[in-house]
Design a protein around this motif. Structure first.
Motif, short mmCIF file in Angstrom:
data_model
loop_
_atom_site.label_atom_id
_atom_site.label_comp_id
_atom_site.label_asym_id
_atom_site.label_seq_id
_atom_site.Cartn_x
_atom_site.Cartn_y
_atom_site.Cartn_z
N ARG A 277 125.99 83.14 69.66
CA ARG A 277 126.02 81.80 70.25
C ARG A 277 124.83 80.97 69.79
N SER A 278 123.62 81.55 69.81
CA SER A 278 122.47 80.74 69.43
C SER A 278 122.46 80.53 67.90
N LEU A 279 122.97 81.53 67.19
CA LEU A 279 123.08 81.39 65.73
C LEU A 279 124.04 80.25 65.39
N SER A 280 125.14 80.20 66.10
CA SER A 280 126.13 79.16 65.81
C SER A 280 125.57 77.79 66.18
N LYS A 281 124.74 77.74 67.22
CA LYS A 281 124.10 76.46 67.56
C LYS A 281 123.21 75.99 66.42
N LYS A 282 122.51 76.94 65.84
CA LYS A 282 121.62 76.60 64.72
C LYS A 282 122.43 76.06 63.54
N VAL A 283 123.53 76.75 63.22
CA VAL A 283 124.38 76.29 62.11
C VAL A 283 124.97 74.91 62.43
N GLU A 284 125.45 74.77 63.67
CA GLU A 284 126.03 73.47 64.05
C GLU A 284 124.99 72.35 63.97
N GLU A 285 123.76 72.66 64.32
CA GLU A 285 122.70 71.65 64.24
C GLU A 285 122.51 71.20 62.78
N GLN A 286 122.55 72.19 61.86
CA GLN A 286 122.44 71.86 60.43
C GLN A 286 123.63 71.03 59.98
N VAL A 287 124.81 71.40 60.45
CA VAL A 287 126.01 70.64 60.07
C VAL A 287 125.89 69.20 60.60
N LYS A 288 125.45 69.08 61.82
CA LYS A 288 125.31 67.76 62.43
C LYS A 288 124.39 66.87 61.59
N GLN A 289 123.30 67.45 61.15
CA GLN A 289 122.39 66.68 60.30
C GLN A 289 123.07 66.26 59.00
N GLY A 290 123.86 67.19 58.43
CA GLY A 290 124.58 66.87 57.20
C GLY A 290 125.62 65.79 57.42
N VAL A 291 126.30 65.87 58.56
CA VAL A 291 127.31 64.86 58.89
C VAL A 291 126.65 63.49 59.05
N ASP A 292 125.54 63.46 59.77
CA ASP A 292 124.82 62.18 59.98
C ASP A 292 124.40 61.59 58.64
N LYS A 293 123.93 62.45 57.76
CA LYS A 293 123.46 62.00 56.45
C LYS A 293 124.63 61.42 55.64
N LEU A 294 125.75 62.13 55.68
CA LEU A 294 126.93 61.69 54.92
C LEU A 294 127.43 60.34 55.43
N GLU B 144 120.33 85.14 58.30
CA GLU B 144 119.46 84.62 59.36
C GLU B 144 118.57 85.73 59.94
N TYR B 145 119.09 86.95 59.97
CA TYR B 145 118.31 88.06 60.51
C TYR B 145 117.55 88.82 59.41
N ASP B 146 117.51 88.22 58.22
CA ASP B 146 116.76 88.81 57.10
C ASP B 146 117.15 90.24 56.78
N VAL B 147 118.44 90.54 56.83
CA VAL B 147 118.90 91.88 56.48
C VAL B 147 119.18 91.92 54.97
N ALA B 148 118.52 92.82 54.26
CA ALA B 148 118.76 92.95 52.83
C ALA B 148 120.18 93.45 52.60
N ILE B 149 120.84 92.93 51.59
CA ILE B 149 122.21 93.35 51.28
C ILE B 149 122.26 94.15 49.97
N GLN B 150 121.55 93.66 48.96
CA GLN B 150 121.61 94.30 47.64
C GLN B 150 121.22 95.78 47.71
N GLY B 151 122.09 96.62 47.15
CA GLY B 151 121.81 98.05 47.09
C GLY B 151 122.12 98.81 48.38
N LYS B 152 122.41 98.07 49.46
CA LYS B 152 122.74 98.74 50.72
C LYS B 152 124.20 99.21 50.70
N HIS B 153 124.48 100.23 51.50
CA HIS B 153 125.87 100.67 51.60
C HIS B 153 126.53 99.94 52.76
N ALA B 154 127.45 99.04 52.41
CA ALA B 154 128.19 98.29 53.42
C ALA B 154 129.56 98.92 53.57
#
Lengths: 286, 286
Positions: B14-31, B157-167
């Motif tokens: 929920r808080s992560l999505s708020k952060k993303v939405e805030e970024q989108v809102k800024q982009g929308v305002d700019k556009l 966002e949580y700084d989890v490394a992906i490269q070389g990890k087993h997903a």
């Protein structure tokens, strides 16, 4: 004691490709007889790269064998992007051309991505267009990359079960690794995709029921890295002092594999046979 | 002894999505300010399925929050395929609509595949069109399926490394499993795709550094199936007696995970935030 003979473990890509080509030839004959349509493939070769010329020649010879009309669109090294795009558009518009193959790599001044995007997905004999790659990913396989499709065909011809098996792919290229993964996932294998960033590659390869290797690293896969009874496809090619080597140390790995492709004479001929099948498919759908 | 508190291990969608939405809102305002363009999303809902109606409502509310124009194209249950195709064409042609979302499932008499194919790939907010799926597979990610993209965003966002990890991905659907695999392969994880046909699922999940589960099987993943320190995304939803459960036995698995999404409040809100991002992206590219 005489050395054991492992010939029965070898996946014979040459005779398999003959079988596929024979089926294509019958399909071509039928299409000609019933609809009066001769499938046509146009290859676009820009410049004079000797390897590319050889690949194009091999494809044209296969076309001859199966009765597909093949046309060589040879463009000079100095070709501009605009000229290349025009050529593709011209071939898209031609009713007698059902497959278009842009031989890669292009000279450095040309953008292969926009050129490949310009090819009509319905004529995309190589199966690299995003639209065809996307259909592949969602399980609606039409024109798909030929090399991994050749692996699938070989699995079918040798009656190797795929569903539920652990398929390990080494190499994550757009040409082999990624489409191969999609095809095996679509057939309900458990699929692991490894590559140069994989930690402890051996752990994965040792667990593989089906192993597909396409990295271009000569003899990367040794006997101690494969499981007894594994089915192994070697898609790698390294040329060294006039000889051609695969990614798998064939002479030793064959002692553990139940089935294995040699290099040369394994997946290479199959790739071309599948290309022929694609041109027929494209001509039949038009 | 007081029970340990594992709150810090919870990925707060929920808080992560708020952060993303805030970024989108800024982009929308700019556009809006710079180009006078208001991003527009049209949702097509055929019939009266209560769950579908709720999902559409959630998406419209998110649009309101970020300043995207949202339009509800509600069509009756009796809609014909032709009417649906016409509606899609009309929305493809409208300059004020940048994203089109066809809410699934459609009533049984309608063909969702041809409807989805008809959506202009440039307006395909859900990222399910083969063209966009293919671009994803070849590593050219534009509009991609929102749920797996939300997982990638959370990893970042949580700084989890992906490269070389087993997903390890459990579930091979077109909506989650397969696009998730492509995204993780593109980021150089070693990726294993498991599903209902996988033999010995535990062997794979136990080895996962990153585990993404989307099967719809309630509490499929138990604590003894995960590695200490794993990062876990639960994409499953099962409703039972008015409560919602995930595919992961959260209360026990959280004791071993380093990070884990709850259900609800995990990937769900992220999915909608990414959808908003896609509409902005589509509007910015037009």
């Amino acid at each position: 004691m005489a050395e054991e003979n492992y010939d029965s473990r070898k996946i014979d890509g040459r005779s398999l490709s003959k079988k596929v080509e024979e089926q294509v030839k019958q399909g071509v004959d039928k299409l000609k007889a019933e609809k009066g349509v001769t499938p046509g493939l146009a290859t676009i070769l820009v410049g004079d790269d000797p390897a590319s010329k050889m690949y194009v020649r091999l494809k044209h010879k296969a076309c001859e064998r199966v009765g597909i009309h093949a046309e060589d669109q040879n463009m000079p090294e100095s070709t501009t992007q605009e000229e290349l795009m025009q050529k593709i558009q011209e071939l898209n518009d031609r009713e007698d051309i059902h497959g278009i193959l842009l031989q890669l790599p292009l000279p450095k001044h040309l953008d292969d991505k926009s050129a490949m995007l310009a090819i009509d997905p319905a004529k995309d004999a190589d199966g690299f267009h995003p639209y065809n790659m996307g259909k592949l990913l969602i399980g609606d396989e039409g024109l798909v990359p030929c090399t991994p499709k050749g692996v699938i065909r070989a699995l079918e011809e040798y009656d190797v079960a795929i569903q539920g098996k652990h398929a390990v792919i080494v190499g994550h290229s757009n040409v082999v690794g990624k489409p191969m993964a999609a095809m095996l996932i679509n057939r309900n294998a458990t699929v692991s995709v490894c590559h140069v960033f994989t930690d402890n590659l051996k752990k994965f390869t040792l667990d593989a029921d089906i192993l597909v290797v396409g990295t271009g690293v000569m003899h990367l896969i040794k006997a101690d890295m494969v499981k007894e009874g594994a089915v192994i496809f070697d898609v790698g090619i390294t040329e060294k002092e006039g000889k051609v080597y695969g990614d798998v140390d064939f002479d030793n790995v064959v002692k553990k594999a139940s089935l294995i492709t040699p290099v040369p004479g394994g997946v290479g001929p199959m790739t071309i046979a599948i290309l022929m099948e694609h041109v027929l498919m494209a001509a039949s759908n038009c």
